[in-house]
Write an enzyme that holds these catalytic residues in place. Structure first.
Site, PDB file in Angstrom:
ATOM      1  N   LYS A  65     -10.818  16.856  25.086  1.00  0.00           N
ATOM      2  CA  LYS A  65      -9.624  17.200  24.295  1.00  0.00           C
ATOM      3  C   LYS A  65      -8.891  18.309  25.042  1.00  0.00           C
ATOM      4  O   LYS A  65      -9.061  19.491  24.741  1.00  0.00           O
ATOM      5  CB  LYS A  65     -10.052  17.775  22.927  1.00  0.00           C
ATOM      6  CG  LYS A  65     -10.291  16.770  21.846  1.00  0.00           C
ATOM      7  CD  LYS A  65     -10.189  17.394  20.458  1.00  0.00           C
ATOM      8  CE  LYS A  65     -11.494  17.909  19.955  1.00  0.00           C
ATOM      9  NZ  LYS A  65     -11.520  18.226  18.523  1.00  0.00           N
ATOM     10  N   ARG A 103     -22.972  10.958  12.663  1.00  0.00           N
ATOM     11  CA  ARG A 103     -23.448  10.786  14.045  1.00  0.00           C
ATOM     12  C   ARG A 103     -23.812   9.330  14.334  1.00  0.00           C
ATOM     13  O   ARG A 103     -23.749   8.887  15.471  1.00  0.00           O
ATOM     14  CB  ARG A 103     -24.699  11.646  14.296  1.00  0.00           C
ATOM     15  CG  ARG A 103     -24.434  13.146  14.315  1.00  0.00           C
ATOM     16  CD  ARG A 103     -25.634  13.857  14.941  1.00  0.00           C
ATOM     17  NE  ARG A 103     -25.663  15.280  14.666  1.00  0.00           N
ATOM     18  CZ  ARG A 103     -25.013  16.199  15.371  1.00  0.00           C
ATOM     19  NH1 ARG A 103     -24.260  15.843  16.388  1.00  0.00           N
ATOM     20  NH2 ARG A 103     -25.112  17.473  15.057  1.00  0.00           N
ATOM     21  N   ASP A 146     -13.925  20.690  24.403  1.00  0.00           N
ATOM     22  CA  ASP A 146     -12.787  21.121  23.586  1.00  0.00           C
ATOM     23  C   ASP A 146     -12.248  22.433  24.169  1.00  0.00           C
ATOM     24  O   ASP A 146     -11.469  22.421  25.118  1.00  0.00           O
ATOM     25  CB  ASP A 146     -13.250  21.247  22.132  1.00  0.00           C
ATOM     26  CG  ASP A 146     -12.123  21.569  21.165  1.00  0.00           C
ATOM     27  OD1 ASP A 146     -10.951  21.460  21.551  1.00  0.00           O
ATOM     28  OD2 ASP A 146     -12.413  21.939  20.015  1.00  0.00           O
TER      29      ASP A 146
END
Ligand code: IMP
Ligand code: MG
Length: 207
Positions: free
Chosen positions: A152, A186, A124
């Site tokens: 991302k 998860r 990220d």
């Protein structure tokens, strides 16, 4: 770090045709990457990585806890001799960054002169992978590359790209296939977008 040229370029994922299962429909807005699609891509990644490290002994260092499903699927397709170690880094509290990185579990293996592949669930801002790479580099490995299931790019605040990327995802909070929100979701076999009402509920409860 240069992206691997041998792995086909990761695709930007917008949504999957798969239906969100009834059981989690309230919390998951949409499925981004279905379980079969993940499976196919992880197989492809494993083949390319195994070819790249052919004839070399590889040490995989995976970040806890988000990589557990990805790691298990990735390594079972490897036919190269490898060792596994896990490192614990905590950067997120609930869904938002705490801003602080803390090593919660250190490595057991000695990386000196070894070929090391760092595996994480999602890239990220890039702060986690950069901090871990810097930490591992102190041990003078022969080589150090990085591998992430998801990327991302819109979240990036540091100049870092992974060598092996599974999928590019939009700047949304995603869960499943190892990724969590507040330690939940998860176990989902797919990657899905978390419904914003889940964050709102948590922040309402905290305030
Ligand atoms: P970075 O340091 O900002 O690159 O964040 C990387 C870490 O943040 C990952 O290893 C994840 O644990 C967590 N993270 C970032 N985005 C998400 C997300 O959309 N869902 C779940 N965890 C995420
Ligand atoms: Mg993580």
């Amino acid at each position: 770090m240069n992206p691997s040229s041998r792995l086909s370029a990761p695709k930007l994922v917008s949504s999957s045709r798969a239906q969100v299962p009834q059981g989690c429909a309230g919390d998951i807005e949409q499925i981004l990457i279905s379980a079969p699609r993940i499976h196919r891509r992880v197989m492809e990644m494993a083949q390319v990585i195994a070819e790249d490290y052919h004839g070399k002994r590889l040490i995989i260092v995976a970040l806890l806890n988000g990589t557990v499903l990805f790691l298990a699927d990735l390594v079972r397709h490897f036919e190269v001799p490898l060792s596994l170690d896990l490192i614990g880094v905590s950067s997120y509290r609930g869904g938002t960054s705490s801003g602080e990185l803390e090593f919660t579990k250190r490595l057991k293996l000695n990386l000196r002169d070894q070929h090391v592949l760092v595996v994480d669930d999602i890239l990220d801002t890039g702060k986690t992978l950069r901090a871990v790479s810097e930490e591992l580099s102190k041990q003078s490995p022969a080589s150090l590359k990085t591998c992430v299931l998801l990327d991302k790019p819109e979240g990036r605040t540091v100049n870092l790209e992974a060598d092996y990327v599974g999928f590019i995802v939009p700047h949304l909070f995603v869960v499943g296939y190892g990724l969590d929100y507040d330690e939940r979701y998860r176990n989902l076999p797919f990657v899905g977008v978390l419904h914003p009402h889940v964050y709102r509920k948590s922040s309402d409860q905290q305030s």
